[in-house]
Design an enzyme around this catalytic site. Sequence first.
Site, PDB file in Angstrom:
ATOM      1  N   THR A 173       5.679  -7.644  -4.548  1.00 12.36           N
ATOM      2  CA  THR A 173       5.124  -7.573  -6.059  1.00 12.36           C
ATOM      3  C   THR A 173       4.258  -6.885  -6.697  1.00 12.36           C
ATOM      4  O   THR A 173       4.498  -6.163  -7.384  1.00 12.36           O
ATOM      5  CB  THR A 173       4.310  -9.151  -6.081  1.00 12.36           C
ATOM      6  OG1 THR A 173       5.364 -10.472  -5.919  1.00 12.36           O
ATOM      7  CG2 THR A 173       4.026  -8.922  -7.531  1.00 12.36           C
ATOM      8  N   GLY A 222       3.875  -4.831   7.050  1.00 16.75           N
ATOM      9  CA  GLY A 222       2.667  -5.824   5.949  1.00 16.75           C
ATOM     10  C   GLY A 222       2.133  -6.419   7.220  1.00 16.75           C
ATOM     11  O   GLY A 222       1.651  -6.224   8.197  1.00 16.75           O
ATOM     12  N   GLY A 223       1.651  -8.032   6.864  1.00 19.93           N
ATOM     13  CA  GLY A 223       0.693  -8.606   7.841  1.00 19.93           C
ATOM     14  C   GLY A 223       1.548  -9.673   8.432  1.00 19.93           C
ATOM     15  O   GLY A 223       2.819  -9.912   8.793  1.00 19.93           O
ATOM     16  N   ASP A 224       0.994 -11.210   8.611  1.00 18.97           N
ATOM     17  CA  ASP A 224       1.491 -11.940   9.377  1.00 18.97           C
ATOM     18  C   ASP A 224       2.659 -12.895   8.671  1.00 18.97           C
ATOM     19  O   ASP A 224       3.280 -13.788   9.667  1.00 18.97           O
ATOM     20  CB  ASP A 224       0.054 -13.113   9.019  1.00 18.97           C
ATOM     21  CG  ASP A 224      -1.068 -12.953   9.630  1.00 18.97           C
ATOM     22  OD1 ASP A 224      -0.846 -11.963  10.781  1.00 18.97           O
ATOM     23  OD2 ASP A 224      -1.985 -13.408   9.635  1.00 18.97           O
ATOM     24  N   THR A 225       2.515 -11.982   7.784  1.00 20.97           N
ATOM     25  CA  THR A 225       4.412 -12.711   7.126  1.00 20.97           C
ATOM     26  C   THR A 225       5.138 -12.292   7.983  1.00 20.97           C
ATOM     27  O   THR A 225       6.459 -12.780   8.455  1.00 20.97           O
ATOM     28  CB  THR A 225       4.502 -12.503   5.771  1.00 20.97           C
ATOM     29  OG1 THR A 225       3.068 -12.579   5.782  1.00 20.97           O
ATOM     30  CG2 THR A 225       5.634 -12.969   5.417  1.00 20.97           C
ATOM     31  N   GLU A 266       6.004  -3.806  11.251  1.00 22.98           N
ATOM     32  CA  GLU A 266       4.483  -3.185  11.769  1.00 22.98           C
ATOM     33  C   GLU A 266       3.886  -4.460  10.909  1.00 22.98           C
ATOM     34  O   GLU A 266       4.281  -4.466   9.810  1.00 22.98           O
ATOM     35  CB  GLU A 266       4.257  -1.848  11.417  1.00 22.98           C
ATOM     36  CG  GLU A 266       2.934  -0.913  11.599  1.00 22.98           C
ATOM     37  CD  GLU A 266       2.212  -1.865  10.330  1.00 22.98           C
ATOM     38  OE1 GLU A 266       1.099  -1.542  10.739  1.00 22.98           O
ATOM     39  OE2 GLU A 266       2.249  -0.477   9.002  1.00 22.98           O
ATOM     40  N   GLU A 316      -9.017  -7.328  10.471  1.00 26.06           N
ATOM     41  CA  GLU A 316      -8.948  -6.370   9.656  1.00 26.06           C
ATOM     42  C   GLU A 316      -9.270  -7.201   8.328  1.00 26.06           C
ATOM     43  O   GLU A 316      -8.422  -7.511   7.711  1.00 26.06           O
ATOM     44  CB  GLU A 316      -7.720  -6.439   9.530  1.00 26.06           C
ATOM     45  CG  GLU A 316      -6.457  -5.213   9.274  1.00 26.06           C
ATOM     46  CD  GLU A 316      -4.917  -4.440   9.264  1.00 26.06           C
ATOM     47  OE1 GLU A 316      -4.458  -3.677   9.364  1.00 26.06           O
ATOM     48  OE2 GLU A 316      -4.692  -5.699   9.439  1.00 26.06           O
ATOM     49  N   ARG A 363      -5.214   0.245   4.758  1.00 25.05           N
ATOM     50  CA  ARG A 363      -4.426   1.011   5.486  1.00 25.05           C
ATOM     51  C   ARG A 363      -4.005   0.110   6.893  1.00 25.05           C
ATOM     52  O   ARG A 363      -5.467   0.893   7.517  1.00 25.05           O
ATOM     53  CB  ARG A 363      -4.287   2.696   5.809  1.00 25.05           C
ATOM     54  CG  ARG A 363      -4.730   3.811   4.029  1.00 25.05           C
ATOM     55  CD  ARG A 363      -4.381   4.935   4.625  1.00 25.05           C
ATOM     56  NE  ARG A 363      -4.554   5.598   5.669  1.00 25.05           N
ATOM     57  CZ  ARG A 363      -5.776   5.870   6.505  1.00 25.05           C
ATOM     58  NH1 ARG A 363      -6.936   5.396   6.788  1.00 25.05           N
ATOM     59  NH2 ARG A 363      -5.087   6.674   7.849  1.00 25.05           N
ATOM     60  N   CYS A 364      -2.876   0.342   7.123  1.00 25.26           N
ATOM     61  CA  CYS A 364      -2.440  -0.205   8.494  1.00 25.26           C
ATOM     62  C   CYS A 364      -3.334   0.547   9.598  1.00 25.26           C
ATOM     63  O   CYS A 364      -4.034   0.031  10.668  1.00 25.26           O
ATOM     64  CB  CYS A 364      -1.136  -0.370   9.376  1.00 25.26           C
ATOM     65  SG  CYS A 364      -0.477  -1.735   7.802  1.00 25.26           S
ATOM     66  N   THR A 365      -3.304   2.465   9.469  1.00 27.63           N
ATOM     67  CA  THR A 365      -3.788   2.825  10.652  1.00 27.63           C
ATOM     68  C   THR A 365      -5.163   3.187  10.186  1.00 27.63           C
ATOM     69  O   THR A 365      -5.691   4.430  10.694  1.00 27.63           O
ATOM     70  CB  THR A 365      -2.996   3.894  10.812  1.00 27.63           C
ATOM     71  OG1 THR A 365      -3.260   4.389   9.176  1.00 27.63           O
ATOM     72  CG2 THR A 365      -1.711   3.863  11.069  1.00 27.63           C
ATOM     73  N   ASN A 416       0.404  -1.408   0.100  1.00 30.23           N
ATOM     74  CA  ASN A 416       0.057   0.536   0.380  1.00 30.23           C
ATOM     75  C   ASN A 416       0.530   1.394   0.017  1.00 30.23           C
ATOM     76  O   ASN A 416       0.869   2.063  -0.414  1.00 30.23           O
ATOM     77  CB  ASN A 416      -0.748   0.103   1.172  1.00 30.23           C
ATOM     78  CG  ASN A 416      -0.719  -0.390   2.272  1.00 30.23           C
ATOM     79  OD1 ASN A 416       0.854  -0.343   2.228  1.00 30.23           O
ATOM     80  ND2 ASN A 416      -0.965  -0.306   3.587  1.00 30.23           N
TER      81      ASN A 416
END
Length: 539
Positions: A238, A288-291, A307, A434, A340-342, A212
């Site tokens: 990617t 990123g996320g769960d990775t 984050e 999320e 967005r994370c926020t 993002n």
Amino acid sequence: MAGNGLFAEILDGDVYKYYSEGEWRSSTSGQSVAIVNPTTRKTAYKVQACTQEEVNKVIDAAKTAQKSWAKTPLWKRAELLHKAAAILKDNKAPIAECLTNEIAKPAKDSVTEAPDAKFLDLMKVVRSGDLVSYCAEEGVRILGEGKFLVSDSFPGNERTKYCLTSKMGFLDCSGDDPTGYWHASLPLQFKPNLISFDKIPLGVVLAIPPFNYPVNLAVSKIAPALIAGNSVVLKPPTQGAVSALHMVHCFHLAGFPKGLINCVTGKGSEIGDFLTMHPGVNCISFTGGDTGVAISKKAGMIPLQMELGGKDACIVLEDADLDLVAANIIKGGFSYSGQRCTAVKVVLVMESVADALVEKVNAKVAKLSVGRPEDDCDITPVVSESSANYIEGLVKDAKQKGAKFCQQYKRDGNLIWPLLLDNVRPDMRIAWEEPFGPVLPVIRISSVEEGIHHCNASNFGLQGCVFTRDINKAILIGDALETGTVQINSAPARGPDHFPFQGFKDSGIGSQGITNSINMMTKIKTTVINLPTPSYTMG
């Protein structure tokens, strides 16, 4: 435009090259990775599918380049960063184009991440370039400082030891310097008898930004690493890789030493774990996320800055300015389609004002434009079909369990129309998960304690926000929330970029923000000078 003119050398046919040892190269694999346009769902770009052997060579080159870069004076590092920032600002139309094609970022948002794009008549000095320049200046300030301790400040000691931290050292520069190392560390006009050295860099920093913000969150890792004396290996997402490659070319044009900045692209299954577990990597900065959780378990004994997303709650008290709340819910919950994370991801509103707030938010949702990013619509397609399917799964679960749909659910491919879900209960998935899309749940609460409890029961803890006219209540609630940041009377947000940015629990490790990132990407070395007898400075 993308891949043309100044950026022609980064393209090989219809495949974008990777960047290693100061050169743009094609992978020996002969394979590429397709980047799908979220709007058309057709291939927009292709990037190299790098091999593990190529990753090995990139990291070896980065290690070699870092050794020389660590001896480069701060003022010279800053000078090159300022130059890169200027090139970034002067040549960013192609990046704005890539952001629109790769991640369906609306043109008005693309120019914020990528300055001076074709979509604005007025040229703007915007976030990514400013971040690089600010980082250069801040690095010179904070890395030029040292700390001096004396032993008699601790009980039972005489002043027989001087402790020089932040790799400070005394050196007489009036004599010979056959290696040229010491004098090379300072501007030519500054050769005192007492030299203070900067903090020690970690080595090779692996930077992994998210889809993002593939440019802004890349430079937020690259610039602190470089000013601190590290080298960088960038692994872009990617979706967003071509935008990042254009950005890297701006650093290339600035004249950084070969091997200092590198960018590899490829399949996560081939080079993902290989990169994050590589023994030549000394630090990982990941967004990123769960990775990120998996990376943290495999990375070993190296510093991590991560984050990993959030379920940012918006707590609305009875005395809140509901017009202000509604405006911030729209801005916080639906900008960039909620990706967005926020982003505001759950509204916890007192029952007595819930009807009025929902009515105001619904009125604003109705005015949101939906369509293509090229048309500057408010709501554009989410990044991938899998993301859209995941969001739809949350919506279906909420419908099955009795949530009130304030708008009709509508989807066309990756494009999901904005949706406010009222009367959401804790047994619904969307109360906790999320969505990363333009769907926002509203939970009605009967007490402040209930709102705090729901927020803190989440496995996430990135940000939260509180709306009230009572600053005392706001502070008390903010103190009670288990989140890295609490916004009072405003939606969650990352930035300005020099502000600390961190998450608790599964939302991350460490803290970001320019100063925190610079400090995180260095380590302290202590030199102790032992005196034969106690010595005290006299007036």
